[in-house]
Design an enzyme around this catalytic site. Structure first.
Site, mmCIF file in Angstrom:
data_model
loop_
_atom_site.group_PDB
_atom_site.id
_atom_site.type_symbol
_atom_site.label_atom_id
_atom_site.label_comp_id
_atom_site.label_asym_id
_atom_site.label_seq_id
_atom_site.Cartn_x
_atom_site.Cartn_y
_atom_site.Cartn_z
ATOM 1 N N PRO A 75 0.777 -1.231 0.000
ATOM 2 C CA PRO A 75 0.000 0.000 0.000
ATOM 3 C C PRO A 75 0.813 1.288 0.000
ATOM 4 C CG PRO A 75 0.057 -0.958 2.184
ATOM 5 C CD PRO A 75 0.716 -1.947 1.279
ATOM 6 N N ASP B 148 4.291 1.668 -11.408
ATOM 7 C CA ASP B 148 3.154 2.583 -11.452
ATOM 8 C C ASP B 148 3.393 3.815 -10.597
ATOM 9 O OD1 ASP B 148 1.646 1.168 -13.164
ATOM 10 O OD2 ASP B 148 0.332 0.273 -11.666
ATOM 11 N N LYS C 127 0.754 7.525 -14.473
ATOM 12 C CA LYS C 127 0.585 8.767 -13.740
ATOM 13 C C LYS C 127 -0.746 8.678 -13.047
ATOM 14 C CE LYS C 127 3.605 11.715 -16.341
ATOM 15 N NZ LYS C 127 3.480 11.814 -17.789
ATOM 16 N N GLY D 116 0.977 -0.927 -7.303
ATOM 17 C CA GLY D 116 0.602 -0.615 -5.926
ATOM 18 C C GLY D 116 -0.366 -1.646 -5.343
ATOM 19 N N ASP E 28 -2.057 -4.860 -4.179
ATOM 20 C CA ASP E 28 -1.949 -6.151 -4.834
ATOM 21 C C ASP E 28 -2.043 -5.899 -6.337
ATOM 22 O OD1 ASP E 28 -2.185 -9.285 -4.572
ATOM 23 O OD2 ASP E 28 -3.537 -8.631 -6.157
ATOM 24 N N THR F 23 -3.156 -5.308 -0.236
ATOM 25 C CA THR F 23 -3.985 -4.300 -0.883
ATOM 26 C C THR F 23 -4.263 -3.141 0.070
ATOM 27 O OG1 THR F 23 -5.947 -3.983 -2.235
ATOM 28 C CG2 THR F 23 -6.208 -5.394 -0.295
ATOM 29 N N MET G 119 -10.771 3.967 -5.889
ATOM 30 C CA MET G 119 -10.898 4.971 -6.964
ATOM 31 C C MET G 119 -12.235 5.702 -6.880
ATOM 32 S SD MET G 119 -9.191 3.094 -10.253
ATOM 33 C CE MET G 119 -9.874 1.457 -10.071
ATOM 34 N N ALA H 139 -2.906 5.485 3.227
ATOM 35 C CA ALA H 139 -2.809 4.402 4.205
ATOM 36 C C ALA H 139 -1.387 3.859 4.248
ATOM 37 C CB ALA H 139 -3.792 3.295 3.836
#
Ligand code: SAH
Length: 257
Positions: A12, A35, A56, A87, A89, A117, A169, A198
């Site tokens: 995370p 990423d 991005k 990022g 999982d 995750t 998201m 987090a």
């Protein structure tokens, strides 16, 4: 030469929340495609490798997925150990299956290394359990986001059906999300948490109710998750409002409604 591609979950955010297996493979990597959510500290585990940024944050231009798919295939034709670092999982809300399909189509070996995750980092930061005996027997990981050309999603049904829901998201549309959920029958008093960054030093957590979510999310950071469910009452019970800034503590009235 044909190498192998490792799809590794970076965890995370906090660099020590990657798995030992992930860290070991990073140390052997020839090239890493990473990423935007991957913290730079993690790349330090692979000083010998070539580092390629391929993502991005949302609302900014991102590298075309087809380009990433092709780059992974080409890298595996030139290198022994290719890492795709994502990022959390790697297989949750990360278009991993499209990369897997490209690798399979080109006959390239791949392996998935699971990661923690962000939902699990957020519940850890809240100090609560996402399942609780007699309170929550189901957890759903869901996103209201739909990609271009995709059909509408049934995310509201999923949230309503689960005892605990974690929305990925979603933080940018907190107001619309809360309105849609209340329109579909979720009480405005439903406990909600908004957790950004987090596991990182700038982590921020706000626990409030669905009807106050919009207000709470306005000045909070990102990336963020929205968590809904009765499991959050345990947070409110265990929290002393003294350690929480005034404007936030006003929002914490769970249990009183
Ligand atoms: N594969 C990732 C999720 C990718 S989708 C995972 O397993 O966590 C990106 C979304 O993940 C963000 O919009 C946000 O909702 C969430 N996210 C990722 N990292 C986060 C973090 N450190 N804190 C809160 N939310 C995070």
């Amino acid at each position: 030469m044909t190498g192998k591609v490792y799809l590794i979950g970076a965890g995370p955010g906090a660099a020590d929340l990657i798995t030992l297996r992930g860290a070991r493979i990073l140390a052997q990597a020839d090239i890493i495609f990473y990423d935007a959510l991957v913290q730079p500290d993690l790349l330090a585990l692979a000083p010998q490798a070539q580092h390629v940024a391929v993502g991005k944050r949302c609302r900014q231009l991102s590298t075309d997925q087809r380009f990433i798919n092709r780059a992974l295939v080409e890298a595996a034709q030139r290198h022994g150990v290719v890492v795709r670092l994502k990022g959390g999982d790697a297989t949750l809300f990360g278009r991993a299956q499209e990369e897997i399909a490209a690798l399979r189509g080109a006959g390239i070996a791949y392996e998935i290394v699971p990661g923690i995750t962000s939902a699990l980092a957020a519940s850890a930061d809240l100090g609560i359990s996402l399942t609780q005996r007699g309170v929550s027997r189901s957890v759903v990981f869901v996103t209201p986001r739909v990609g271009e050309g995709e059909s509408a999603s049934d995310w509201i049904k999923s949230v309503s059906a689960a005892d605990t829901a974690v929305l990925y998201m979603a933080s940018g549309q907190a107001a619309g999300i809360a309105a849609s959920l209340m329109q579909h029958g979720l009480p405005g008093s439903t406990p909600v948490a908004y957790v950004s960054n987090a596991s990182l030093p700038n982590m921020q957590k706000i626990v409030t109710t669905l009807s106050n979510l919009h207000e709470a999310a306005q000045n909070a950071g990102s990336p963020a998750l929205i968590i809904l469910g009765e499991v959050l009452r345990a947070y409110a019970l265990g929290t002393s409002t003294q350690e929480i800034p005034e404007e936030i503590s006003q929002l914490i009235n769970i249990g009183k409604r």
